[in-house]
Scaffold this motif. Structure first.
Motif, PDB file in Angstrom:
ATOM      1  N   HIS A  27       0.820  -1.219   0.000  1.00 52.45           N
ATOM      2  CA  HIS A  27       0.000   0.000   0.000  1.00 52.45           C
ATOM      3  C   HIS A  27       0.854   1.271   0.000  1.00 52.45           C
ATOM      4  O   HIS A  27       0.414   2.320  -0.448  1.00 52.45           O
ATOM      5  CB  HIS A  27      -0.968  -0.007   1.188  1.00 52.45           C
ATOM      6  CG  HIS A  27      -2.060  -1.003   1.030  1.00 52.45           C
ATOM      7  ND1 HIS A  27      -3.107  -0.820   0.159  1.00 52.45           N
ATOM      8  CD2 HIS A  27      -2.240  -2.229   1.581  1.00 52.45           C
ATOM      9  CE1 HIS A  27      -3.909  -1.875   0.203  1.00 52.45           C
ATOM     10  NE2 HIS A  27      -3.402  -2.753   1.055  1.00 52.45           N
ATOM     11  N   LEU A  28       2.074   1.156   0.510  1.00 51.18           N
ATOM     12  CA  LEU A  28       2.978   2.315   0.473  1.00 51.18           C
ATOM     13  C   LEU A  28       3.269   2.671  -0.986  1.00 51.18           C
ATOM     14  O   LEU A  28       3.305   3.852  -1.360  1.00 51.18           O
ATOM     15  CB  LEU A  28       4.276   1.985   1.210  1.00 51.18           C
ATOM     16  CG  LEU A  28       5.286   3.121   1.350  1.00 51.18           C
ATOM     17  CD1 LEU A  28       4.741   4.219   2.250  1.00 51.18           C
ATOM     18  CD2 LEU A  28       6.613   2.612   1.910  1.00 51.18           C
ATOM     19  N   LEU A  29       3.459   1.627  -1.816  1.00 54.30           N
ATOM     20  CA  LEU A  29       3.686   1.856  -3.247  1.00 54.30           C
ATOM     21  C   LEU A  29       2.433   2.437  -3.901  1.00 54.30           C
ATOM     22  O   LEU A  29       2.518   3.408  -4.662  1.00 54.30           O
ATOM     23  CB  LEU A  29       4.085   0.538  -3.922  1.00 54.30           C
ATOM     24  CG  LEU A  29       4.188   0.586  -5.446  1.00 54.30           C
ATOM     25  CD1 LEU A  29       5.255   1.568  -5.900  1.00 54.30           C
ATOM     26  CD2 LEU A  29       4.498  -0.802  -6.011  1.00 54.30           C
ATOM     27  N   ILE A  30       1.284   1.867  -3.557  1.00 53.93           N
ATOM     28  CA  ILE A  30       0.027   2.363  -4.146  1.00 53.93           C
ATOM     29  C   ILE A  30      -0.177   3.827  -3.770  1.00 53.93           C
ATOM     30  O   ILE A  30      -0.513   4.671  -4.613  1.00 53.93           O
ATOM     31  CB  ILE A  30      -1.174   1.502  -3.671  1.00 53.93           C
ATOM     32  CG1 ILE A  30      -1.029   0.060  -4.177  1.00 53.93           C
ATOM     33  CG2 ILE A  30      -2.492   2.114  -4.144  1.00 53.93           C
ATOM     34  CD1 ILE A  30      -2.057  -0.917  -3.602  1.00 53.93           C
ATOM     35  N   GLU A  31       0.064   4.163  -2.494  1.00 50.14           N
ATOM     36  CA  GLU A  31      -0.119   5.547  -2.042  1.00 50.14           C
ATOM     37  C   GLU A  31       0.856   6.483  -2.768  1.00 50.14           C
ATOM     38  O   GLU A  31       0.465   7.549  -3.246  1.00 50.14           O
ATOM     39  CB  GLU A  31       0.080   5.644  -0.521  1.00 50.14           C
ATOM     40  CG  GLU A  31      -0.188   7.052   0.006  1.00 50.14           C
ATOM     41  CD  GLU A  31      -0.104   7.166   1.528  1.00 50.14           C
ATOM     42  OE1 GLU A  31       0.289   6.187   2.189  1.00 50.14           O
ATOM     43  OE2 GLU A  31      -0.431   8.263   2.038  1.00 50.14           O
ATOM     44  N   ASN A  62      11.070   3.924 -10.249  1.00 50.14           N
ATOM     45  CA  ASN A  62      11.318   2.670  -9.548  1.00 50.14           C
ATOM     46  C   ASN A  62      10.387   2.535  -8.334  1.00 50.14           C
ATOM     47  O   ASN A  62       9.901   3.527  -7.794  1.00 50.14           O
ATOM     48  CB  ASN A  62      12.797   2.655  -9.106  1.00 50.14           C
ATOM     49  CG  ASN A  62      13.095   1.572  -8.105  1.00 50.14           C
ATOM     50  OD1 ASN A  62      13.222   1.817  -6.909  1.00 50.14           O
ATOM     51  ND2 ASN A  62      13.193   0.342  -8.570  1.00 50.14           N
ATOM     52  N   THR A  63      10.165   1.309  -7.907  1.00 49.39           N
ATOM     53  CA  THR A  63       9.296   0.996  -6.772  1.00 49.39           C
ATOM     54  C   THR A  63       9.684   1.770  -5.504  1.00 49.39           C
ATOM     55  O   THR A  63       8.842   2.398  -4.855  1.00 49.39           O
ATOM     56  CB  THR A  63       9.401  -0.520  -6.460  1.00 49.39           C
ATOM     57  OG1 THR A  63       9.428  -1.226  -7.693  1.00 49.39           O
ATOM     58  CG2 THR A  63       8.272  -0.987  -5.602  1.00 49.39           C
ATOM     59  N   GLU A  64      10.968   1.716  -5.175  1.00 49.70           N
ATOM     60  CA  GLU A  64      11.437   2.383  -3.957  1.00 49.70           C
ATOM     61  C   GLU A  64      11.285   3.897  -4.071  1.00 49.70           C
ATOM     62  O   GLU A  64      11.026   4.576  -3.065  1.00 49.70           O
ATOM     63  CB  GLU A  64      12.918   2.015  -3.700  1.00 49.70           C
ATOM     64  CG  GLU A  64      13.447   2.527  -2.374  1.00 49.70           C
ATOM     65  CD  GLU A  64      14.949   2.291  -2.206  1.00 49.70           C
ATOM     66  OE1 GLU A  64      15.543   1.521  -2.985  1.00 49.70           O
ATOM     67  OE2 GLU A  64      15.535   2.885  -1.293  1.00 49.70           O
ATOM     68  N   THR A  65      11.438   4.415  -5.281  1.00 49.68           N
ATOM     69  CA  THR A  65      11.255   5.858  -5.492  1.00 49.68           C
ATOM     70  C   THR A  65       9.830   6.262  -5.123  1.00 49.68           C
ATOM     71  O   THR A  65       9.613   7.194  -4.341  1.00 49.68           O
ATOM     72  CB  THR A  65      11.532   6.225  -6.964  1.00 49.68           C
ATOM     73  OG1 THR A  65      12.784   5.678  -7.355  1.00 49.68           O
ATOM     74  CG2 THR A  65      11.536   7.720  -7.167  1.00 49.68           C
ATOM     75  N   PHE A  66       8.848   5.531  -5.688  1.00 48.22           N
ATOM     76  CA  PHE A  66       7.444   5.839  -5.359  1.00 48.22           C
ATOM     77  C   PHE A  66       7.190   5.653  -3.865  1.00 48.22           C
ATOM     78  O   PHE A  66       6.463   6.433  -3.246  1.00 48.22           O
ATOM     79  CB  PHE A  66       6.499   4.922  -6.143  1.00 48.22           C
ATOM     80  CG  PHE A  66       6.282   5.345  -7.581  1.00 48.22           C
ATOM     81  CD1 PHE A  66       5.841   6.627  -7.892  1.00 48.22           C
ATOM     82  CD2 PHE A  66       6.491   4.448  -8.617  1.00 48.22           C
ATOM     83  CE1 PHE A  66       5.621   7.011  -9.210  1.00 48.22           C
ATOM     84  CE2 PHE A  66       6.270   4.823  -9.948  1.00 48.22           C
ATOM     85  CZ  PHE A  66       5.842   6.096 -10.238  1.00 48.22           C
ATOM     86  N   ALA A  67       7.788   4.610  -3.293  1.00 50.04           N
ATOM     87  CA  ALA A  67       7.540   4.305  -1.881  1.00 50.04           C
ATOM     88  C   ALA A  67       8.123   5.372  -0.958  1.00 50.04           C
ATOM     89  O   ALA A  67       7.757   5.453   0.214  1.00 50.04           O
ATOM     90  CB  ALA A  67       8.110   2.931  -1.535  1.00 50.04           C
ATOM     91  N   SER A  68       9.036   6.197  -1.483  1.00 47.43           N
ATOM     92  CA  SER A  68       9.612   7.272  -0.667  1.00 47.43           C
ATOM     93  C   SER A  68       8.695   8.503  -0.621  1.00 47.43           C
ATOM     94  O   SER A  68       8.867   9.384   0.234  1.00 47.43           O
ATOM     95  CB  SER A  68      10.963   7.711  -1.248  1.00 47.43           C
ATOM     96  OG  SER A  68      11.840   6.620  -1.365  1.00 47.43           O
ATOM     97  N   ILE A  69       7.749   8.573  -1.548  1.00 51.10           N
ATOM     98  CA  ILE A  69       6.932   9.786  -1.699  1.00 51.10           C
ATOM     99  C   ILE A  69       6.025  10.078  -0.494  1.00 51.10           C
ATOM    100  O   ILE A  69       6.004  11.222  -0.009  1.00 51.10           O
ATOM    101  CB  ILE A  69       6.101   9.725  -3.015  1.00 51.10           C
ATOM    102  CG1 ILE A  69       7.039   9.663  -4.233  1.00 51.10           C
ATOM    103  CG2 ILE A  69       5.130  10.895  -3.117  1.00 51.10           C
ATOM    104  CD1 ILE A  69       7.934  10.876  -4.421  1.00 51.10           C
TER     105      ILE A  69
END
Lengths: 420, 159
Positions: free
Chosen positions: A101-105, A209-216
């Motif tokens: 969900h962190l990625l989705i958010e 990248n996945t981690e990039t989005f997850a940092s947002i």
């Protein structure tokens, strides 16, 4: 800010929406939508965070987002690159399976910022279990109103779909990935045009990248400057490091940018008992190898590693102890690039096979003294002469090995056996 | 002929993409065929081509480009062993040797009873769990030791 921002484990249970919300999830998205924060303000915040693409290239994320056309009425796409196949790298897998969900958010916030209604998450084919977690998480988010039409009951629409790869390293290259979603062979496109003007199905597209989005979400919640301050100048924030190979406790660790390698090695339980550190590939298999004596004094951030003669890449650290034959290690890596070259550009298609065959014959006691210069000559004729960076990725490990461990290769050629 | 089950799965995938981009579902369609039959025959590619409205050659290109598709019959359980660097350092050579001893087959081969096949894989993106193999591209088994491999094979033997 909590110690762990992105990295979760199975025990955290965050793959379930309820738990994610209880832990403060979707607050960043809610803040953006209810406070109607302007796209310009969000991009400014992301720029202030110093966040750079976590897939390996390190391109500034805020700048990338600003390339998307603002006043374009047609369809635009957002794509997440979860095709994590760079040997050594396995951080995105833990985001997908433990913190989906962190990625989705993060993607929903990015979609709002760039005016996108549809996103795709391209998942590495080998991690089916993570794909299934993502599929379930998207479904759960859709039902609860975090994806789809009227998100949080407001005038914002975004849906996210997962697309599974099926075994092609080159699809980690963003335009090959787009071709793959279109149902084609994953052969990279010539740039320009860049995806922001001609991307998926020919529409403006941003790929992160996945981690990039997850940092947002963290950046939005806490502010860009606060995120940047966690790291060091020019390498903002925290980063996931995958450490594998000859260590006692291989795993993923979330650390501030600029953490000394020594500290990461310690967290991973140190080098296997009874052995000494010999060399480290610091950023995924494409990055030049560094010998122990350099590595033990290096900090893990973009500038420090570049100064030391390598790159941070994806933050995947492969540790090799004194039992490692560098010729054998390089033989396996060169086979990988040969196997994974998409065949589109002659220097890479032919050159990667040539590199592999020469290293193979050195490893098998049939090398010739002139082979080492031939390898370097080949590298110079591959790197920078291809449509995508796979050619460079094949050349760098060879150049790094010959720079630091040439003697071991010479020994192999002369004595027809390993030095170790 | 594509089975009803495969068609249902393809239809679900097609909903992810714009209506005029049916080709986007080709990777998934090939995967569903492989899940059902263990491998993908040229006739299956032809059926997918008709169903998605794309040239048969374009399906063939995709099936041959991506490594995880089986283009010949493999075992009921196909074990794909990663041999890339992190796995090599952690003993994927021993994994292959043990599988060879237990099953009597090498890379690319299938046991006579058709139960097991072994393939070589490239990086699975799970390097901290090296060495590893996947079972039918669905389940990753990592941190393998000879004992753990024996346990996994014993479990599969029961099925």
């Amino acid at each position: 800010m909590s110690a762990q921002i992105i990295l979760a484990t199975a025990n955290d249970g965050l793959a379930k929406l309820d738990n994610y919300i209880k832990a403060g999830g979707y607050q960043a998205l809610r803040k953006v939508l209810t406070e109607k924060i302007s796209p310009e303000a969000i991009i400014a915040e992301v720029k202030a965070s110093g966040l750079r693409g976590r897939g390996g290239a390190g391109f500034p994320t805020g700048l990338k987002w600003s390339f998307m056309p603002r006043n374009y009425d047609g369809v635009k796409y957002l794509v997440c690159n979860s095709d994590e196949g760079e040997p050594g790298t396995c951080k995105d897998r833990d985001i997908l399976r433990y913190n989906p969900h962190l990625l989705i958010e993060g993607m929903a916030i990015a979609a709002y910022t760039m005016g996108v209604k549809t996103g795709y998450n391209y998942v590495h084919g080998e991690i089916f279990e993570a794909y299934e977690v993502m599929e379930a998480a998207c479904e759960e988010a859709r039902k609860a109103g975090y994806l789809g039409k009227n998100i949080l009951g407001l005038d914002f629409e975004f849906d996210l779909h997962n697309h599974m790869g099926y075994g092609a390293y080159v699809c980690g290259e963003e335009t090959a990935l787009l071709e793959s979603i279109e149902g084609k062979k994953g052969q990279p496109r010539y740039k320009p045009p860049f995806p922001a003007s001609f991307g998926l199905y020919g529409k403006p597209t941003t790929i992160n990248n996945t981690e990039t989005f997850a940092s947002i979400p963290c950046i939005i919640r806490e502010g860009g400057q606060k995120f940047a301050d966690l790291g060091v100048p020019n390498s903002g924030g925290i980063k996931l490091f995958s450490i594998s190979g000859h260590v006692n406790n291989p795993g993923n660790f979330e650390l501030p940018m600029g953490t000394p390698f020594k500290k990461l090695l310690e967290l991973a339980g140190g080098v296997r008992k009874g052995h000494k550190l010999k060399a480290v590939i610091p950023g995924g298999s494409s990055m030049p190898v560094l010998p122990a004596e350099i590595m033990m004094d290096v900090n893990l951030d973009y500038d420090s590693l570049q100064k030391a003669g390598s790159y941070l890449g994806s933050g995947a650290v492969i540790v090799m102890d004194d039992t490692t034959c560098m010729v054998k290690a390089l033989e396996r890596l060169s086979y990988f690039y040969y196997e994974e070259s998409c065949g589109q550009c002659t220097p890479c298609r032919e050159g990667t096979g040539w590199l592999y065959r020469i290293i193979h014959r050195i490893e098998h006691g049939e090398g010739k003294p002139e082979d080492l210069d031939l390898l370097l000559d080949l590298c110079n004729n591959i790197a920078g002469r291809t449509v995508c960076a796979l050619g460079d990725a094949a050349a760098w490990p060879v150049q790094g090995m010959l720079k630091h461990f040439r003697k071991e290769f010479e020994y192999h050629i002369e004595h027809k056996r390993c030095l170790v | 002929m594509l089975s009803q089950q495969i068609i249902t799965l393809i239809e679900k995938e097609l909903k992810k993409y714009p209506a005029d981009q049916r080709q986007s579902a080709v990777m998934a369609a090939l995967r569903f065929v492989q899940d059902e039959k263990g491998w993908i025959a040229p006739e299956d590619m032809a059926d997918i081509a008709v169903y998605l409205g794309m040239p048969q050659m374009a399906v063939f290109e995709v099936a041959t480009f991506y490594h995880m598709y089986n283009l010949k019959p493999m075992g009921k359980y196909t074990l794909t062993v990663c041999t890339n660097l992190s796995c090599q350092l952690c003993g994927s050579g021993d994994t292959l040797e043990h599988l060879h001893k237990k099953l009597g087959i090498s890379l690319g081969e299938v046991t006579v009873d058709g139960k097991y096949g072994i393939r070589e894989g490239e990086c699975m993106g799970a390097c901290v769990d090296a060495p590893m193999f996947s079972i039918n591209n669905k389940q990753l088994c990592g941190r393998l030791t000879n004992e753990k491999i024996d346990q996994i094979l014993a479990e599969l033997d029961k099925q």
